[in-house]
Design a protein around this motif. Structure first.
Motif, PDB file in Angstrom:
ATOM      1  N   GLU A 102       0.838  -1.775  -0.283  1.00 46.13           N
ATOM      2  CA  GLU A 102       0.173   0.105   0.430  1.00 46.13           C
ATOM      3  C   GLU A 102       1.049   1.448  -0.124  1.00 46.13           C
ATOM      4  O   GLU A 102       0.132   2.736  -0.490  1.00 46.13           O
ATOM      5  N   ARG A 358       1.008 -10.005  -0.128  1.00 49.36           N
ATOM      6  CA  ARG A 358       2.314  -9.396   0.903  1.00 49.36           C
ATOM      7  C   ARG A 358       3.520  -9.599   0.333  1.00 49.36           C
ATOM      8  O   ARG A 358       3.569 -10.341   0.113  1.00 49.36           O
ATOM      9  N   THR A 426      -6.531  -7.347   6.361  1.00 49.53           N
ATOM     10  CA  THR A 426      -6.886  -6.207   5.108  1.00 49.53           C
ATOM     11  C   THR A 426      -8.159  -6.521   4.137  1.00 49.53           C
ATOM     12  O   THR A 426      -8.343  -6.471   3.480  1.00 49.53           O
ATOM     13  N   CYS A 428     -11.537  -6.483   2.894  1.00 54.22           N
ATOM     14  CA  CYS A 428     -12.219  -5.650   2.555  1.00 54.22           C
ATOM     15  C   CYS A 428     -13.038  -4.704   3.245  1.00 54.22           C
ATOM     16  O   CYS A 428     -13.870  -5.148   3.768  1.00 54.22           O
TER      17      CYS A 428
HETATM   18  C1  HEM Z   1     -17.538  -5.159  -5.242  1.00 56.06           C
HETATM   19  C2  HEM Z   1     -17.079  -4.228  -4.165  1.00 56.06           C
HETATM   20  C3  HEM Z   1     -15.504  -4.272  -3.694  1.00 56.06           C
HETATM   21  C4  HEM Z   1     -14.707  -5.275  -4.235  1.00 56.06           C
HETATM   22  C5  HEM Z   1     -14.637  -6.399  -5.138  1.00 56.06           C
HETATM   23  C6  HEM Z   1     -13.530  -5.297  -2.920  1.00 56.06           C
HETATM   24  C7  HEM Z   1     -11.813  -5.776  -2.853  1.00 56.06           C
HETATM   25  C8  HEM Z   1     -10.995  -6.149  -1.580  1.00 56.06           C
HETATM   26  C9  HEM Z   1     -10.120  -6.782  -1.341  1.00 56.06           C
HETATM   27  C10 HEM Z   1     -10.370  -8.689  -2.522  1.00 56.06           C
HETATM   28  C11 HEM Z   1      -9.177  -5.998  -1.577  1.00 56.06           C
HETATM   29  C12 HEM Z   1      -8.288  -6.576  -0.230  1.00 56.06           C
HETATM   30  C13 HEM Z   1      -8.517  -7.422   0.690  1.00 56.06           C
HETATM   31  C14 HEM Z   1      -7.383  -8.023   0.758  1.00 56.06           C
HETATM   32  O1  HEM Z   1      -6.307  -7.844  -0.226  1.00 56.06           O
HETATM   33  O2  HEM Z   1      -6.623  -9.205   1.749  1.00 56.06           O
HETATM   34  C15 HEM Z   1     -10.249  -5.129  -0.689  1.00 56.06           C
HETATM   35  C16 HEM Z   1      -9.421  -4.192   0.171  1.00 56.06           C
HETATM   36  C17 HEM Z   1      -9.708  -2.833   0.491  1.00 56.06           C
HETATM   37  N1  HEM Z   1     -11.071  -2.189   0.107  1.00 56.06           N
HETATM   38 FE1  HEM Z   1     -12.531  -3.357  -0.960  1.00 56.06          FE
HETATM   39  N2  HEM Z   1     -13.079  -4.510  -2.610  1.00 56.06           N
HETATM   40  C18 HEM Z   1     -14.960  -3.717  -3.035  1.00 56.06           C
HETATM   41  C19 HEM Z   1     -15.579  -2.299  -2.363  1.00 56.06           C
HETATM   42  C20 HEM Z   1     -14.889  -0.996  -1.672  1.00 56.06           C
HETATM   43  C21 HEM Z   1     -15.605  -0.337  -1.743  1.00 56.06           C
HETATM   44  C22 HEM Z   1     -16.545   0.264  -1.457  1.00 56.06           C
HETATM   45  C23 HEM Z   1     -14.612   0.226  -0.650  1.00 56.06           C
HETATM   46  C24 HEM Z   1     -14.900   1.828   0.264  1.00 56.06           C
HETATM   47  C25 HEM Z   1     -16.119   2.072   0.536  1.00 56.06           C
HETATM   48  C26 HEM Z   1     -13.578  -0.849  -0.354  1.00 56.06           C
HETATM   49  C27 HEM Z   1     -12.288  -0.393   0.390  1.00 56.06           C
HETATM   50  C28 HEM Z   1     -11.106  -0.732   0.622  1.00 56.06           C
HETATM   51  C29 HEM Z   1     -10.325  -0.803   1.605  1.00 56.06           C
HETATM   52  C30 HEM Z   1      -9.853   0.814   2.297  1.00 56.06           C
HETATM   53  C31 HEM Z   1      -9.648  -2.216   0.655  1.00 56.06           C
HETATM   54  C32 HEM Z   1      -8.171  -1.968   1.816  1.00 56.06           C
HETATM   55  C33 HEM Z   1      -7.679  -2.587   3.340  1.00 56.06           C
HETATM   56  C34 HEM Z   1      -6.833  -2.905   4.311  1.00 56.06           C
HETATM   57  O3  HEM Z   1      -5.510  -2.290   3.433  1.00 56.06           O
HETATM   58  O4  HEM Z   1      -6.758  -3.099   5.340  1.00 56.06           O
HETATM   59  N3  HEM Z   1     -13.749  -1.936  -0.757  1.00 56.06           N
HETATM   60  N4  HEM Z   1     -11.424  -4.872  -1.622  1.00 56.06           N
END
Ligand code: HEM
Length: 518
Positions: A102, A358, A426, A428
């Motif tokens: 990140e 990672r 992490t 989502c």
């Molecule tokens: C269908 C919609 C979405 C999908 C499929 C999705 C999927 C993902 C995935 C696969 C990750 C990475 C997790 C990992 O590597 O373990 C992630 C991280 C993240 N997502 Fe989503 N996401 C979606 C929508 C959103 C939305 C709407 C938001 C904000 C409101 C969001 C905020 C984040 C954030 C901030 C991270 C980083 C988390 C961290 O570093 O702790 N995502 N997401």
């Protein structure tokens, strides 16, 4: 054979033997077995660029290993196949850190200043670090409760109003992906950014579509100013627009989520100008997956009459007609429609191409068995988990919309193998917001419209050209469809009570995973 040809052949053979020896002597016996070495250090690169996300499946099928090493020039990738190893990787969130990735993204994709990057990069795996603190700052904004509820309501109202206005005009022909991504972009960003949502300006929407497909050029630092000039200009335009949004305090009329994001930046002494650059990255999280996920959900529902009928029946039971106004309650869609929710999860299982990555911050012996070397990358490809026959059964290659419906007496597939939203620390945080939006859009479409492809038959577009940045691919070509309103009534959406969290990822299922809160 000419002597120069023989010399060249000898040199190639010598180089080959040298590379083989180098690979052999630099690979520790405790590391996961190294594979795809036909041309040492090069074969994995060729395989990945030729097969993209399918490369990992091919490696799983060929070698059948729980985890393996891919050696490439200057780097090592350890790829996890075994579901049982996933919690072991996620548990080591300090030794095997996502924050290192990140931090690079903030610098390379967001283009933050050196000062800001130093702040973001400090204490990468300690609780007091910026990136480790981030989930705690936004937790209350994206978890069940009044703030998430307000954000969901806003987005759903925007969607409902737009579908109402469209229905008033009668049947319409649209390009399905283009139309859905616009609807979802506006609804999502109105929910997050409020009445001063910069995406209401078509120039901002256009800039996003210019920037997003080239994100990989920024990630890999391939001189985006030169090789992705338009995307680079689009990013700079977006950063300027965000700067105004934050400096004019317009975020104060937005969701709790955007306010929390400003709060963490303020507390870590990141300027509003730099907050603007970080918000470009915020758009990636919010938009990159939500838009294609809604497209595929709509495709799977409307391209199969059985799926459509099952979901329509389920949803229709929640429609109440008051004075001739049909009304659907959001709580009914989220709590009483197991087939709709199952279709959503199956859409991920079938389409997801995300890879959780990672970086090893130190040498680490995974499960006391596999040596993960400092500086290497551990990868968990979702597609591998989602296509493992021992988990999903013989129907693994079919789209089965009821796969996730819990029937008494049937065994539920291991929830850890569902990787649509990643997992561990992490996982989502936006999954509840995104899920509500996609389900509500789908519900309103199913209740209000019939969708027919203009050419008469549904053909699933391939995704071979999709950039590998998002967790859900975009279609290679669009589908021209006709939208036919099913009646001429004015519909309404009602919102009874606060949000409850749905069981989407393994972490939402009680007892399926350990609590990794830090
Ligand atoms: C269908 C919609 C979405 C999908 C499929 C999705 C999927 C993902 C995935 C696969 C990750 C990475 C997790 C990992 O590597 O373990 C992630 C991280 C993240 N997502 Fe989503 N996401 C979606 C929508 C959103 C939305 C709407 C938001 C904000 C409101 C969001 C905020 C984040 C954030 C901030 C991270 C980083 C988390 C961290 O570093 O702790 N995502 N997401």
């Amino acid at each position: 054979m000419s002597s120069s040809f023989a010399t060249a052949l000898g040199a190639v053979a010598g180089l080959y033997l040298f590379l083989r020896a180098l690979l052999h002597f630099t690979q520790d016996v405790k590391e996961p077995p190294s594979i795809a070495n036909a041309i040492p250090f090069i074969s994995p690169l060729i395989g990945m660029s030729a097969k993209k996300a399918k490369f990992y499946n091919a490696m799983r099928d060929k070698y059948n290993l729980p985890i393996y090493t891919l050696r490439m020039p200057g780097s090592r990738l350890y790829v996890v196949n075994a579901t049982a190893l996933i919690p072991a990787v996620q548990r080591q969130f300090r030794a095997l850190a996502f924050t290192a990735i990140e931090s690079d993204i903030a610098a390379n994709v967001g283009g933050v200043s050196k000062v800001t990057h130093r702040i973001i990069n400090r204490n990468l795996v300690r609780d007091e670090g910026y990136l480790m603190s981030f989930p705690k700052y936004i937790h209350s904004a994206v978890s069940a409760g009044p703030h998430l509820d307000a954000m969901n309501r806003k987005s759903v109202e925007v969607l409902a109003d737009s579908l109402e206005a469209l229905a008033r005009k009668g049947p319409a022909t649209v390009k399905m992906f283009e139309w859905i991504r616009h609807e979802l972009l506006i609804a999502t960003t109105d929910g997050v950014y409020g009445p001063k949502n910069p995406y209401r300006n078509p120039a901002m929407e256009k800039a996003w579509y210019k920037f997003e497909p080239s994100i990989m050029t920024f990630v890999l630092k391939l001189q985006p100013q030169l090789l992705a000039k338009e995307a680079y200009q689009a990013r700079e335009y977006m950063a300027k627009t965000w700067q105004r949004y934050f400096e004019e305090d317009w975020f104060k009329t937005g969701s709790k989520l955007v306010q929390c994001r400003v709060k963490i930046n303020d507390e870590f002494e990141i300027s509003r100008k730099e907050t603007a650059r970080i918000e470009v990255l915020g758009s990636i999280a919010i938009l990159s997956n939500t838009l294609p996920a809604t497209f595929w959900m709509t495709y799977h529902i409307f391209s199969d009459p059985v799926v459509l009928e099952d979901i329509r029946t389920e949803l229709s039971k929640g429609v109440k007609e008051v004075d001739g106004v049909p009304t659907i309650d959001m709580a009914h869609v989220k709590e009483c429609c197991p087939i709709l929710l199952s279709t959503f999860q199956e859409m991920f299982r079938y389409n997801a191409i995300g890879v959780s990555a990672r970086i090893a911050m130190e040498d680490h012996l995974l499960e006391g068995k596999y040596l993960i070397k400092k500086g290497s990358t551990v990868m968990i490809p979702a597609h591998v988990q989602h296509t493992t026959t021992s988990i999903w059964g013989d129907s693994v290659n079919e789209f089965y919309h009821k796969r996730f419906v819990r029937e008494p007496g049937t065994k539920r597939p291991n929830p850890i193998a569902f990787r649509g939203f990643g997992g561990g620390t992490t996982l989502c945080p936006g999954r509840h917001f995104a899920t509500t939006e996609v389900l509500m859009f789908s519900a309103l479409m199913v209740l209000r419209y019939d969708i027919r492809p203009v050419n008469g038959t549904w053909v699933r577009p391939p995704t071979d050209k999709s950039p590998l940045v998002a967790a859900i691919p975009i279609p290679d070509w669009d589908i021209d469809v006709e939208l036919h309103p099913r009646d001429d009534k004015e519909w309404q959406v009602s919102f009874s009570g606060y949000d409850k969290e749905m069981e989407i990822a393994a972490e939402d299922v009680e007892g399926a995973t350990e609590n990794l809160n830090h």
